[in-house]
Design an enzyme around this catalytic site. Structure first.
Site, short mmCIF file in Angstrom:
data_model
loop_
_atom_site.label_atom_id
_atom_site.label_comp_id
_atom_site.label_asym_id
_atom_site.label_seq_id
_atom_site.Cartn_x
_atom_site.Cartn_y
_atom_site.Cartn_z
N CYS A 59 0.85 -1.18 0.01
CA CYS A 59 0.01 0.03 -0.01
C CYS A 59 0.85 1.12 -0.02
O CYS A 59 1.62 1.30 0.88
CB CYS A 59 -0.99 0.07 1.34
SG CYS A 59 -2.20 1.39 1.34
N CYS A 63 0.67 4.97 6.80
CA CYS A 63 -0.14 4.78 8.13
C CYS A 63 1.03 3.96 9.19
O CYS A 63 1.29 2.79 8.89
CB CYS A 63 -1.57 3.82 7.85
SG CYS A 63 -2.33 4.60 6.72
N CYS A 66 0.71 0.25 10.23
CA CYS A 66 0.14 -0.81 9.27
C CYS A 66 1.16 -1.68 8.76
O CYS A 66 2.10 -1.29 8.08
CB CYS A 66 -0.66 -0.13 8.19
SG CYS A 66 -1.45 -1.30 7.33
N CYS A 103 -16.52 -9.20 5.77
CA CYS A 103 -16.14 -8.14 5.55
C CYS A 103 -14.72 -8.08 4.71
O CYS A 103 -13.85 -8.90 5.23
CB CYS A 103 -15.52 -7.41 6.79
SG CYS A 103 -16.67 -7.11 8.25
N CYS A 134 -19.77 -6.10 4.08
CA CYS A 134 -18.90 -4.97 4.35
C CYS A 134 -17.50 -4.78 3.43
O CYS A 134 -17.07 -5.99 3.11
CB CYS A 134 -18.42 -4.79 5.62
SG CYS A 134 -17.74 -3.77 6.57
N CYS A 194 -19.29 1.92 9.03
CA CYS A 194 -18.59 1.40 9.98
C CYS A 194 -17.36 2.20 9.96
O CYS A 194 -16.69 2.31 9.16
CB CYS A 194 -18.21 -0.03 9.60
SG CYS A 194 -17.11 -0.74 10.79
N ARG A 266 -17.62 -2.60 18.01
CA ARG A 266 -16.75 -3.76 17.69
C ARG A 266 -15.57 -3.89 18.84
O ARG A 266 -14.61 -2.85 18.47
CB ARG A 266 -16.40 -4.03 16.48
CG ARG A 266 -15.84 -5.45 16.16
CD ARG A 266 -15.61 -5.85 14.68
NE ARG A 266 -16.85 -5.75 14.12
CZ ARG A 266 -17.15 -5.26 12.96
NH1 ARG A 266 -16.34 -4.54 12.06
NH2 ARG A 266 -18.42 -5.36 12.34
N1 SAM Z 1 -6.74 0.46 3.24
C1 SAM Z 1 -7.74 0.69 3.70
C2 SAM Z 1 -7.89 1.91 4.80
O1 SAM Z 1 -6.93 2.27 5.30
O2 SAM Z 1 -8.85 2.42 5.01
C3 SAM Z 1 -8.57 -0.43 4.34
C4 SAM Z 1 -7.66 -1.25 5.15
S1 SAM Z 1 -7.08 -0.70 6.64
C5 SAM Z 1 -6.04 -2.13 7.03
C6 SAM Z 1 -8.47 -0.74 7.80
C7 SAM Z 1 -7.89 -0.11 9.09
O3 SAM Z 1 -7.38 -1.65 9.80
C8 SAM Z 1 -7.10 0.83 9.44
O4 SAM Z 1 -7.99 2.03 9.14
C9 SAM Z 1 -7.13 0.90 10.86
O5 SAM Z 1 -7.64 1.48 11.82
C10 SAM Z 1 -6.83 -0.94 11.14
N2 SAM Z 1 -5.59 -1.26 11.32
C11 SAM Z 1 -4.58 -1.64 10.22
N3 SAM Z 1 -3.38 -1.88 11.07
C12 SAM Z 1 -3.71 -2.12 12.29
C13 SAM Z 1 -2.82 -2.46 13.34
N4 SAM Z 1 -1.59 -2.77 13.31
N5 SAM Z 1 -3.56 -2.53 14.60
C14 SAM Z 1 -4.78 -2.12 14.91
N6 SAM Z 1 -5.58 -1.95 13.54
C15 SAM Z 1 -5.14 -1.57 12.52
FE1 SF4 Z 2 -2.63 1.24 3.39
FE2 SF4 Z 2 -2.78 0.33 5.86
FE3 SF4 Z 2 -3.18 2.68 5.50
FE4 SF4 Z 2 -4.91 0.92 4.86
S1 SF4 Z 2 -4.14 1.10 6.96
S2 SF4 Z 2 -4.08 3.09 3.87
S3 SF4 Z 2 -3.86 -0.68 3.98
S4 SF4 Z 2 -1.37 1.57 4.91
#
Ligand code: SAM
Ligand code: SF4
Ligand code: DTB
Length: 352
Positions: A59, A63, A66, A103, A134, A194, A266
Site C-alpha cells: 500500500c 499509516c 500498518c 468484511c 462490508c 462502519c 466492535r
Molecule cells: N486500506 C484501507 C484503509 O486504510 O482505509 C482499508 C484497510 S485498513 C488495514 C483498515 C483499518 O485497519 C485501518 O484504518 C486501521 O484502523 C486498522 N488497522 C490496520 N493496521 C492495524 C494494526 N496494526 N492494529 C490495529 N488496527 C489496525
Molecule cells: Fe494502506 Fe494500511 Fe493505511 Fe490502509 S491502513 S491505507 S492498508 S497503509
C-alpha cells in the site's frame, strides 16, 4: 451525569463532556455504559463478522501502525486482488461457522475505477449467500460509493483512526478531512457506516475522547464502531510502542457505548493479545461485535473454538440473522457440523 441521561442520541458532544465521561470512577462508567447498552440491545448477544484480506500489502500510504504499508519492511508477501471464486469459498466457510457479516479489506489508498467491477461482483455474490456485506478499500469517490451500494454493499468501513489533533503523528499521506469526505460519500450512497479507530498508538486520553467525539458528532452515528487495540507489528514505526493501560481500553469502549448507544461497538483488532477477563470486561462495557476469524487482515486473531468457549462461559450468544442456505443438504451439513462441535464441549450451543 445521572445514568438516566445516558442514552439520549446526541450529535453535539463537547470535548469536556466526553473527557468527563472518561474520568469517572471505573465502576460508575461501566454502570452507565451498561444502562445505555441494555436500552437498545440484548446485552448477552454479540454480532460475529468474518474478515478477509482480498488484496494484501504494497500500500502506498504511510499509516504508522500498518503492516501493509510499502514503506515499512514487515516481511509481508504482497498479493494481487484475490480471485472471485476464492472469496466466495471463504465467505461460504464463514457463513458455515456462524458469521453473519463478511468484511472484505484491500490495502489500497483508494480503489481504481478499473477495480470496481471485480469488487462489485464479490459483493453481489457474497450477498447472494445471505450474508451481510462490508468492504474497506480506502478512500471512495461519490460515484464509486454508488456503484458499491448498487451491488448491494451493506456497510463500508473507513476509520478516523484517532483524534484530528494526533492524526498528523500517524498518517501524512491523506488528511482527516479526506476521511470525513469518504464517510459522507458512503452515507449519501445509502450504505451503513462502519467507522472507528485505534488506541494504544501513544495518544493521550484527550485524543481517545477526541476520536469518539468526532464519531458521535457525525450527522448520523456510524452503525458500526470498531475499536482496535494497536497490533504491534515488527518493522512498523509503532512496533515498540508502550502498552496502553488495559483499563483505558475498556474506558474507551464504555464511552463509545454511551455516546453511540444504538451502534454496534466492535471489540476489534488486538483480541489475540487479550486474556478472557479483558474481553469479558469489554463486553460488560458495551462491546457487542467481534471479528470471528483466525486471521484479521494479516495478523492472528483467536481461534473459533476459543471464541465460542469464551462466549459460552459468559452466557453470550451470537447475534442471529436469517441466512438463506443454498440447499437442504447444506442446511443438514451445518446442523451436523454444529452437533459435532457441540459434543467437544468447546462449542457454544446456539439452541439453548
Ligand atoms: N486500506 C484501507 C484503509 O486504510 O482505509 C482499508 C484497510 S485498513 C488495514 C483498515 C483499518 O485497519 C485501518 O484504518 C486501521 O484502523 C486498522 N488497522 C490496520 N493496521 C492495524 C494494526 N496494526 N492494529 C490495529 N488496527 C489496525
Ligand atoms: Fe494502506 Fe494500511 Fe493505511 Fe490502509 S491502513 S491505507 S492498508 S497503509
Ligand atoms: C477495522 O477497524 N479493523 C480491521 C478492519 N477494520 C478492516 C482491520 C484490523 C487490521 C489489524 C492488522 C492486520 O491484521 O493487518
Amino acid at each position: 451525569m445521572p445514568a438516566s441521561h445516558a442514552t439520549e442520541i446526541r450529535n453535539d458532544w463537547t470535548r469536556e463532556e466526553v473527557l468527563a465521561l472518561f474520568k469517572q470512577p471505573f465502576n460508575d462508567l461501566l454502570f452507565q455504559a451498561q444502562v445505555a447498552h441494555r436500552q437498545h440491545f440484548n446485552a448477552n448477544e454479540v454480532q460475529l463478522s468474518t474478515l478477509l484480506s482480498i488484496k494484501t500489502g504494497a500500500c502506498p500510504e504511510d499509516c504508522k501502525y500498518c503492516p501493509q504499508s510499502a514503506r515499512y519492511d514487515t516481511g509481508l508477501e504482497k498479493e494481487q486482488l484475490m480471485a472471485l471464486e476464492k472469496v466466495i469459498e471463504e465467505a461460504k466457510a464463514a457463513r458455515e461457522s456462524g458469521a453473519t457479516r463478511f468484511c472484505m479489506g484491500a490495502a489500497w489508498r483508494s480503489p481504481k475505477d478499473k477495480d470496481l467491477p471485480a469488487v462489485a461482483e464479490m459483493v453481489r455474490q457474497v450477498k447472494a449467500l445471505g450474508m451481510e456485506t462490508c468492504m474497506t478499500l480506502g478512500m471512495l469517490k461519490e460515484e464509486q460509493a454508488h456503484m458499491l451500494a448498487e451491488a448491494g454493499l451493506d456497510y463500508y468501513n473507513h476509520n478516523l483512526d484517532t483524534s484530528p489533533e494526533y492524526y498528523g503523528e500517524i498518517i501524512t499521506t491523506r488528511t482527516y478531512q479526506d476521511r470525513l469526505n469518504t464517510l459522507d460519500n458512503v452515507r449519501r450512497a445509502g450504505m451503513k457506516v462502519c467507522a472507528g479507530g485505534i488506541v494504544g498508538m501513544g495518544e493521550g486520553e484527550k485524543d481517545r475522547a477526541g476520536l469518539l467525539m468526532q464519531l458521535a458528532n457525525l450527522p448520523q452515528h456510524p452503525e458500526s464502531v470498531p475499536i482496535n487495540m494497536l497490533v504491534k507489528v515488527a518493522g512498523t514505526p509503532l512496533d515498540q510502542q508502550e502498552d496502553l493501560d488495559p483499563f483505558e481500553f475498556i474506558r474507551t469502549i464504555a464511552v463509545a457505548r454511551i455516546l453511540m448507544p444504538k451502534s454496534h461497538v466492535r471489540l476489534s483488532a488486538g483480541r489475540e493479545e487479550m486474556n478472557d477477563q479483558m474481553q469479558a470486561l469489554a463486553f460488560m462495557a458495551g462491546a457487542n461485535s467481534i471479528f470471528y476469524c483466525e486471521k484479521l487482515l494479516t495478523t492472528p486473531n483467536p481461534k473459533a473454538n476459543r471464541d465460542m468457549e469464551l462466549l459460552n462461559r459468559l452466557g453470550i450468544k451470537p447475534e442471529t440473522r436469517h441466512v438463506e442456505r443454498d440447499s437442504e443438504e447444506e442446511e443438514q451439513a451445518l446442523h451436523q457440523a454444529l452437533a459435532e462441535a457441540k459434543s467437544d464441549h468447546l462449542f457454544y450451543n446456539a439452541a439453548n
